[in-house]
Design an enzyme around this catalytic site. Structure first.
Site, mmCIF file in Angstrom:
data_model
loop_
_atom_site.group_PDB
_atom_site.id
_atom_site.type_symbol
_atom_site.label_atom_id
_atom_site.label_comp_id
_atom_site.label_asym_id
_atom_site.label_seq_id
_atom_site.Cartn_x
_atom_site.Cartn_y
_atom_site.Cartn_z
ATOM 1 C CE LYS A 1 4.761 7.408 -2.232
ATOM 2 N NZ LYS A 1 4.155 7.899 -0.973
ATOM 3 C CG ASN B 1 -3.959 16.272 -0.102
ATOM 4 O OD1 ASN B 1 -3.521 15.510 0.760
ATOM 5 N ND2 ASN B 1 -5.256 16.463 -0.266
ATOM 6 N N GLY C 1 -2.690 8.428 -4.065
ATOM 7 C CA GLY C 1 -2.015 9.638 -4.543
ATOM 8 C C GLY C 1 -0.753 9.963 -3.762
ATOM 9 C CG ASP C 2 3.528 10.950 -2.725
ATOM 10 O OD1 ASP C 2 3.427 10.708 -1.520
ATOM 11 O OD2 ASP C 2 4.498 11.563 -3.198
ATOM 12 C CE LYS D 1 -3.873 2.275 0.394
ATOM 13 N NZ LYS D 1 -3.469 3.005 -0.838
ATOM 14 C CE LYS E 1 4.347 7.387 5.540
ATOM 15 N NZ LYS E 1 3.985 8.287 4.410
ATOM 16 C CD GLN F 1 3.383 4.715 2.224
ATOM 17 O OE1 GLN F 1 3.902 5.556 1.540
ATOM 18 N NE2 GLN F 1 2.311 4.970 2.953
ATOM 19 C CB SER G 1 -5.443 4.919 2.047
ATOM 20 O OG SER G 1 -5.255 6.030 1.210
ATOM 21 C CB THR H 1 -1.928 13.593 4.667
ATOM 22 O OG1 THR H 1 -2.356 12.503 3.856
ATOM 23 C CG2 THR H 1 -0.458 13.428 5.013
HETATM 24 P P1 NDP Z 1 1.027 17.908 -3.865
HETATM 25 O O1 NDP Z 1 1.439 17.559 -5.248
HETATM 26 O O2 NDP Z 1 -0.410 18.139 -3.579
HETATM 27 O O3 NDP Z 1 1.850 19.191 -3.361
HETATM 28 C C1 NDP Z 1 3.252 19.231 -3.351
HETATM 29 C C2 NDP Z 1 3.664 20.596 -2.855
HETATM 30 O O4 NDP Z 1 5.070 20.616 -2.587
HETATM 31 C C3 NDP Z 1 3.437 21.666 -3.900
HETATM 32 O O5 NDP Z 1 3.136 22.868 -3.261
HETATM 33 C C4 NDP Z 1 4.791 21.715 -4.607
HETATM 34 O O6 NDP Z 1 5.063 22.920 -5.279
HETATM 35 C C5 NDP Z 1 5.698 21.624 -3.385
HETATM 36 N N1 NDP Z 1 7.088 21.343 -3.752
HETATM 37 C C6 NDP Z 1 8.120 22.152 -3.512
HETATM 38 N N2 NDP Z 1 9.247 21.672 -3.963
HETATM 39 C C7 NDP Z 1 8.968 20.510 -4.529
HETATM 40 C C8 NDP Z 1 9.763 19.548 -5.160
HETATM 41 N N3 NDP Z 1 11.074 19.688 -5.362
HETATM 42 N N4 NDP Z 1 9.158 18.450 -5.558
HETATM 43 C C9 NDP Z 1 7.847 18.309 -5.403
HETATM 44 N N5 NDP Z 1 7.025 19.198 -4.808
HETATM 45 C C10 NDP Z 1 7.593 20.300 -4.388
HETATM 46 O O7 NDP Z 1 1.601 16.745 -2.936
HETATM 47 P P2 NDP Z 1 1.145 16.304 -1.465
HETATM 48 O O8 NDP Z 1 0.696 17.486 -0.691
HETATM 49 O O9 NDP Z 1 0.254 15.136 -1.609
HETATM 50 O O10 NDP Z 1 2.527 15.756 -0.883
HETATM 51 C C11 NDP Z 1 3.434 16.583 -0.167
HETATM 52 C C12 NDP Z 1 4.372 15.707 0.632
HETATM 53 O O11 NDP Z 1 3.633 14.933 1.581
HETATM 54 C C13 NDP Z 1 5.205 14.695 -0.170
HETATM 55 O O12 NDP Z 1 6.447 14.519 0.458
HETATM 56 C C14 NDP Z 1 4.380 13.414 -0.026
HETATM 57 O O13 NDP Z 1 5.182 12.270 -0.217
HETATM 58 C C15 NDP Z 1 3.915 13.549 1.403
HETATM 59 N N6 NDP Z 1 2.730 12.783 1.794
HETATM 60 C C16 NDP Z 1 1.571 12.869 1.085
HETATM 61 C C17 NDP Z 1 0.459 12.163 1.502
HETATM 62 C C18 NDP Z 1 -0.856 12.274 0.816
HETATM 63 O O14 NDP Z 1 -1.804 11.665 1.287
HETATM 64 N N7 NDP Z 1 -0.995 13.037 -0.255
HETATM 65 C C19 NDP Z 1 0.515 11.264 2.652
HETATM 66 C C20 NDP Z 1 1.768 11.302 3.383
HETATM 67 C C21 NDP Z 1 2.825 12.029 2.930
HETATM 68 P P3 NDP Z 1 4.995 22.969 -6.886
HETATM 69 O O15 NDP Z 1 3.544 22.997 -7.199
HETATM 70 O O16 NDP Z 1 5.708 24.213 -7.232
HETATM 71 O O17 NDP Z 1 5.672 21.743 -7.404
HETATM 72 O O1 2IT Z 2 3.174 8.857 1.640
HETATM 73 C C1 2IT Z 2 2.028 8.450 1.867
HETATM 74 O O2 2IT Z 2 1.730 7.896 2.936
HETATM 75 C C2 2IT Z 2 0.992 8.641 0.834
HETATM 76 N N1 2IT Z 2 1.282 9.239 -0.197
HETATM 77 C C3 2IT Z 2 -0.386 8.079 1.030
HETATM 78 C C4 2IT Z 2 -0.432 6.652 0.577
HETATM 79 C C5 2IT Z 2 -1.782 6.010 0.559
HETATM 80 O O3 2IT Z 2 -1.819 4.828 0.170
HETATM 81 O O4 2IT Z 2 -2.798 6.611 0.912
#
Ligand code: NDP
Ligand code: 2IT
Length: 450
Positions: free
Chosen positions: A126, A241, A165-166, A90, A114, A111, A382, A210
């Site tokens: 992943k 997100n 998603g991520d 997952k 986690k 992951q 999830s 998250t």
């Molecule tokens: P999004 O795509 O929704 O947002 C990513 C954000 O990070 C954007 O604002 C993006 O800016 C910024 N950013 C800045 N620098 C970078 C870079 N070098 N590479 C990528 N993004 C960058 O992603 P999420 O909010 O879903 O994810 C954010 C973090 O949280 C990641 O590390 C992800 O692995 C982690 N995460 C996400 C979960 C989820 O459920 N979505 C769960 C647990 C962890 P820009 O638009 O300019 O690229």
């Molecule tokens: O990093 C993470 O934990 C996520 N992007 C969420 C993974 C998931 O299966 O909901």
């Protein structure tokens, strides 16, 4: 580190020489689990650590698709099925030009622990692609997702591997991926993907999970250290997100979020960020954060300079939430945060802090909520989405949110109890690593040498 752990790390470095992120993630875990490995000699005897740092399976594939100009584009696709000892693999899918095998492996490795910490039956995986969604039309995104699923479908299933998603993958992309899976397989297998739209099997509160989960963890962690979120100044790296819903909950708890960012720069609004405007810019219009100034001319915009500390970390705050990407906070940035009087850091992103920066922050009394524990609310919800899909019913927002709060509170307790048990003080990073590791290791030992 013990000689045994040093030798495992040396082997990982040798075998994965070009994978710096993966080596970093493994090193962080191995540096902290020494007391556990000393207590449980069976781990060394059965080469458990060597087995655990090797992914069960890596799938990499070609993704060809046609852009709006009729040109054929080719990307790399990946799915890393790291460890399935406690449930189906997952973990999310990341679409970003920086994606490579090292990043996929570090994310899948983390992951695994986690997911173990959530207490729910999910293994670690992943995937993703070096596809860059920025500037692509909706039709291009759809064609890319369809082509990606044309290969991925053979490797996933609700009891096999469940992506979500991520970075760069949200409800829109999950929708296109799900549609193509259903078309190819001719089956309505709702639990094959999570983060789905509410109309076709998605869970209420998954979108918020998250960010909300991060703040539930922060609430508990601050409380345990006689602090609270109320009236605190908060800065957040990222505006995606995780960042948006962490900000929403921070405001609800009476904190003031004064800065958010994207990869180009950050906005600073000393009266508190207008979050509805950020949602419009990022969730609906998909614009740069700089556009915030159109409606808020009194706010400030600071552009990042390549190779320098992202500007969002130069703003004074008591609580800092890195919610963007890996290695956002290096030692230099950590020193700046300490100089500016930061009290706590909450890792919403995966591995946002380098190892030397983590050590520096903890040594200087900054309370750090580690990613594996603090951002587990997304994947936990999830797993709740998978449960609802299996039962063919859906819980209310309040029901899911309450379960999420309870899960995050328990995760904090596991980190803090483990830190206490091993005399680690406020080192919740070690607490999380040991607690997560122990569960995966125990499950692997029970299942024999496979
Ligand atoms: P999004 O795509 O929704 O947002 C990513 C954000 O990070 C954007 O604002 C993006 O800016 C910024 N950013 C800045 N620098 C970078 C870079 N070098 N590479 C990528 N993004 C960058 O992603 P999420 O909010 O879903 O994810 C954010 C973090 O949280 C990641 O590390 C992800 O692995 C982690 N995460 C996400 C979960 C989820 O459920 N979505 C769960 C647990 C962890 P820009 O638009 O300019 O690229
Ligand atoms: O990093 C993470 O934990 C996520 N992007 C969420 C993974 C998931 O299966 O909901």
């Amino acid at each position: 580190m013990s000689d045994y752990l040093e030798s495992v790390l040396a082997k990982v470095k040798e075998k994965n020489a070009h994978e710096s992120e993966f080596i970093q993630a493994v090193a962080e875990v191995l540096k902290t689990i020494k007391p556990l490995v000393e207590k449980e000699p069976i781990m060394k005897k059965t080469s458990l650590i060597e087995r655990l740092v090797e992914p069960e399976r890596i799938i990499s594939f070609r993704v060809s698709w046609m852009d709006d100009n009729g040109k054929i584009q080719v990307n790399k696709g990946y799915r890393v099925q790291f460890n399935g000892a406690i449930g189906p693999y997952k973990g999310g899918l990341r679409f970003h030009p920086s994606v490579n095998q090292s990043i996929m492996k570090f994310l899948a490795f983390e992951q695994t622990f986690k997911n173990a910490l959530t207490g729910l039956p999910i293994g670690g995986g992943k995937g993703g692609s070096d596809f860059d969604p920025k500037g692509k039309s909706d039709a291009e995104i759809m064609r890319f997702c369809q082509s990606f699923m044309n290969e991925l479908y053979r490797h996933i299933g609700h009891d096999i591997d469940v992506p979500a998603g991520d970075i760069g993958v949200g409800a829109r992309e999950v929708g296109y991926l799900f549609g193509q899976y259903r078309k190819i397989k001719n089956v309505y297998e709702a639990g094959v993907l999570t983060g789905k739209g509410l109309e076709y099997g998605g869970s209420l509160a998954r979108k918020e999970a998250t960010g909300y989960g991060l703040m539930y963890f922060m609430r508990e962690m601050l409380k345990a250290n006689n602090l609270e979120l109320k009236d605190k100044i908060v800065t957040i790296s990222g505006s995606g997100n995780v960042a948006i819903y962490a900000a929403q909950k921070a405001f609800e708890y009476g904190a003031k979020v004064v800065a958010m960012s994207d990869s180009t720069g950050c906005i600073y609004d000393e009266n508190g960020i207008d979050l509805e405007e950020i949602k419009r810019l990022k969730e609906v219009e998909r614009l740069r954060i700089k556009e915030y100034l159109q409606k808020h001319p009194n706010a400030q915009y600071m552009e990042n300079t390549e190779g320098q500390t992202p500007k969002v970390y130069t703003i004074k705050a008591e609580i800092v939430l890195p919610c963007a990407t890996q290695n956002d906070i290096n030692l230099e940035t950590a020193k700046l945060l300490v100089e500016n009087g930061v009290k706590a850091v909450g890792e919403g992103a995966n591995m946002p802090t380098t190892i030397d920066a983590i050590e520096y922050l903890i040594k200087n009394g900054v309370i750090l909520a580690p990613a594996k524990a603090a951002n587990a609310g997304g994947v936990a919800t999830s797993a709740l989405e998978m449960s609802q899909n299996s039962m063919r019913l859906s819980w209310t927002f309040e029901e899911v949110d309450k379960k999420l709060d309870c899960i995050m509170t328990n995760i904090f307790k596991a980190c803090s109890d483990t830190a206490k048990e091993y005399n680690l003080g406020i080192d919740y990073v070690a607490g999380a690593n040991i607690a997560g590791f122990k569960k995966v290791a125990t499950a692997m030992l029970a299942q024999g040498i496979i």
